[in-house]
Each structure stands twice: as structure tokens, then as C-alpha cells.
Design an enzyme around this catalytic site. Structure first.
Site, PDB file in Angstrom:
ATOM      1  N   GLY A  81       0.913  -1.209  -0.080  1.00  0.00           N
ATOM      2  CA  GLY A  81      -0.049  -0.071   0.036  1.00  0.00           C
ATOM      3  C   GLY A  81       0.907   1.253   0.046  1.00  0.00           C
ATOM      4  NE  ARG A 102      -2.152  -4.429  -0.663  1.00  0.00           N
ATOM      5  CZ  ARG A 102      -1.800  -3.612   0.270  1.00  0.00           C
ATOM      6  NH1 ARG A 102      -0.426  -4.089   0.758  1.00  0.00           N
ATOM      7  NH2 ARG A 102      -2.254  -2.584   0.710  1.00  0.00           N
ATOM      8  CG  ASP A 106       3.957  -6.242   7.739  1.00  0.00           C
ATOM      9  OD1 ASP A 106       3.427  -6.047   6.878  1.00  0.00           O
ATOM     10  OD2 ASP A 106       3.400  -6.920   8.783  1.00  0.00           O
ATOM     11  CB  THR A 113       2.953   1.005   6.003  1.00  0.00           C
ATOM     12  OG1 THR A 113       1.690   0.886   6.238  1.00  0.00           O
ATOM     13  CG2 THR A 113       3.819   0.912   6.920  1.00  0.00           C
ATOM     14  CG  ASP A 160      -1.682   0.117   8.121  1.00  0.00           C
ATOM     15  OD1 ASP A 160      -2.288   1.010   8.077  1.00  0.00           O
ATOM     16  OD2 ASP A 160      -1.527  -0.891   7.506  1.00  0.00           O
ATOM     17  CG  ASP A 184       1.775  -2.202  10.320  1.00  0.00           C
ATOM     18  OD1 ASP A 184       2.557  -1.650   9.700  1.00  0.00           O
ATOM     19  OD2 ASP A 184       0.956  -2.990   9.907  1.00  0.00           O
ATOM     20  NE  ARG A 187      -5.276  -5.872   5.571  1.00  0.00           N
ATOM     21  CZ  ARG A 187      -5.155  -5.570   4.248  1.00  0.00           C
ATOM     22  NH1 ARG A 187      -6.361  -5.624   3.458  1.00  0.00           N
ATOM     23  NH2 ARG A 187      -4.103  -5.351   3.620  1.00  0.00           N
TER      24      ARG A 187
END
Ligand code: F6P
Length: 319
Positions: free
Chosen positions: A11, A72, A103, A125, A127, A129, A171
Site C-alpha cells: 500500500g 502487492r 512488513d 506505510t 499503518d 505497524d 487491518r
């Protein structure tokens, strides 16, 4: 090294362009050429790339998205495609690779390093994360987009005395929901890392109503459930009617914030330094304001954790 390459994968996130620019400019500073690989690992496998000179990364520092496009690429999990890509790089005299992504993208970088092709990962990203780095490129901009949207939702929620469920991205990680919830003063925040209690959410809304507050904002990270599912539960359980707003992909776009641009510049430049020092299989990150590099395997061994202190604080402040 005389020539390296850079790609963006997974993403996209605001600030990826600033990171590409930093890689190209830093490498150039050291007299090293940079090939830009298009469409992430898809382009890597096919050797789809072009030389990025200084001018080619001019005028992109302020642009969202990624000039190199992203994808992706599930097939890149297979050894044969990894070897095929390495072969393409060797044919083009590319000696190392900077991967900017999340990741999943790091797994590809790790696999390539293990096969003897020097690779480093730069965290890109929204996120936030990636274990080992406090911040990822794009998170700050996404947060600003989210709170701008929630502020607008609150205007209409206040005027019509409505309550809203706002669904945000994430997510597996709740950082966007948590930080944006705190920044926008949400009444309740639901994140994948912490269990939730519907009675608690209902009580917060009721307590607000009892003191004359006629609207509430509840933020839910998509990984917990969808906004409409939560609205349904609130209706069935306590007859609380909410409007639902799903912010969606606007969270991934937009001009990067100053913080993301500076972070991208620092991380991208460090990635080049690490490669030129002959090191591979490293992840670049920021910790306590310092730019660091660490074994990329740590990203897979450790699990991203939400900041529990922020979660507790959000509950205290939205009493
Ligand atoms: O890149 C991360 C992310 O934005 C997640 O927050 C979200 O769940 C996912 O991407 C959505 O991806 P896609 O656009 O491929 O559906």
C-alpha cells in the site's frame, strides 16, 4: 557499489516520493547511480526500471503516492521469482536494493538478502505497524487526514445531535484509530490490539447524554469490525442510532506532512549509507529521534504493539 535500485511496494503512503528522492540524491552525492524499479516486486521480477537522475526526482517531495507505482505481488514469495529478479538486476549491474514499504515488502527484502542480493528496508506505510521503528513514513499525514475528516464529521454531528461511527484503516494495527481518536477527542476507540466492551461504549454515550451532550464519535479500526457492523450492534444492544462514515482510501493520499517529508529524507539517506557500507538485510527506523538500522528479521520475530499508555489516556480523557 556503483549502481543500486529502489522500489516501492505494498500500500502506498504519503512521503514515499520524498524517500525515493532522498535515496537518489544521497546515492548521487556518493557518485552512485540509482535505478528506479516500477510496480514494486512485479517490476523487479521483470527488470522493469529506468535510471533516475537528479532531475527525475525534482518536484516530487510534496507529492503523495509514489512516482515508481506500487503493487502487492504474492508470487514474489516463491524462490524462482526472487532468483529471476536477482538475475535481471545483475544483468543491469545493479548491486543493491532499497525497498520502501510495509512488513510484506520487508519479507521480500529479507528473502533477497538471504539469497546474497544486498537489500535494506525503509518503512513506508500509513499503518505505523513495523516493529523496531517508532514511526513509519505516511503515518503522520494519514493521521492529519483522518482528524481533518473527523473534525468535519463532528461539525455536522453537533449540529444535528447525531452520533457517528467512523471506520478507519488498520487491518492488524490500531495506531491510526488510536492516535486520531486521541487527537480528535473521540468518545470511544476500538483497535485490534485491545479487547472492547460494548457496554463500556454504550455507557460512555449515555453518560454524555445525561450531561446534555447529544453527539458522540466512535472510531473503529477496520481490523476490529466494519463501521456498519458496529452501528448494528449499538442499535440492537442499546437502541443507539449512529451514522456511519468509512474514510477509506483518502487516508492513503495527499501531500506528505512536514514530519513525513523529514522522516522520509532521513530514512532514505540512511538506507543508502547502510548499503554503501556493504551491509544487507537491515531495516531502517527511528527510535528516540535517532535514525537506526537493525536486523530485518526482528520485524518478523517481534509483533507490533499499540501504545497502551495512549489507549488508557484516551479512555481517561473521554470519561
Ligand atoms: O497499506 C496499508 C493499508 O492501507 C491498510 O491500512 C489497509 O487495510 C490496506 O492497506 C488496504 O489495502 P488495499 O487498498 O489493497 O485494499
Amino acid at each position: 557499489m556503483k549502481r543500486i535500485a529502489v522500489l516501492t511496494s505494498g500500500g502506498d503512503s504519503p512521503g514515499m516520493n520524498a524517500a525515493i528522492r532522498a535515496v537518489v540524491r544521497k546515492a548521487s552525492y556518493h557518485g552512485v547511480e540509482v535505478m528506479g524499479i516500477f510496480h514494486g516486486y512485479e517490476g523487479f521480477i521483470e527488470g522493469r526500471m529506468e535510471l533516475l537522475d537528479l532531475g527525475s526526482v525534482g518536484g516530487i517531495i510534496q507529492r503523495g503516492g509514489t512516482k515508481l507505482f506500487s503493487s502487492r505481488c504474492p508470487q514474489f514469495k516463491e524462490d524462482r521469482y526472487q532468483y529471476q529478479g536477482i538475475e535481471k538486476m545483475r544483468e543491469a549491474n545493479v548491486e543493491g536494493l532499497v525497498v520502501i514499504g510495509g512488513d510484506g515488502s520487508y519479507r521480500g527484502a529479507h528473502a533477497l538478502s538471504q539469497k546474497g542480493f544486498p537489500c535494506v528496508g525503509v518503512p513506508g506505510t500509513i499503518d505505523n505497524d513495523i516493529p523496531g521503528t517508532e514511526y513509519t513514513i505516511g503515518f503522520d499525514t494519514a493521521l492529519n487526514t483522518v482528524i481533518e475528516s473527523i473534525d468535519k464529521i463532528r461539525d455536522t454531528a453537533t449540529s444535528h445531535e447525531n452520533s457517528f461511527v467512523v471506520e478507519v484503516m488498520g487491518r492488524d494495527a490500531g495506531d491510526i484509530a488510536l492516535w486520531a481518536g486521541l487527537a480528535a477527542g473521540a468518545e470511544s476507540i476500538l483497535i485490534p490490539e485491545e479487547s472492547y466492551n460494548i457496554d463500556d461504549i454504550v455507557n460512555r454515550i449515555k453518560r454524555g447524554e445525561a450531561r446534555g451532550k447529544k453527539h458522540s464519535i466512535i472510531i473503529v479500526a477496520e481490523g476490529v469490525m466494519s463501521g456498519s457492523e458496529l452501528a448494528k450492534i449499538l442499535k440492537e444492544k442499546a437502541n443507539i442510532i449512529t451514522r456511519v462514515s468509512v474514510l477509506g482510501h483518502i487516508q492513503r493520499g495527499g501531500s506528505p506532512s512536514a514530519r513525513d517529508r523529514v522522516l522520509a529524507g532521513r530514512l532514505g539517506a540512511k538506507a543508502v549509507e547502510v548499503l554503501l557500507e556493504g551491509r544487507s538485510g537491515r531495516a531502517i527506523g527511528i527510535n528516540n529521534h535517532q535514525i537506526i538500522d537493525y536486523d530485518i528479521e526482528e520485524v518478523f520475530i517481534n509483533k507490533h504493539k499499540a501504545d497502551v499508555t495512549l489507549y488508557t489516556l484516551s479512555k481517561e480523557l473521554s470519561i
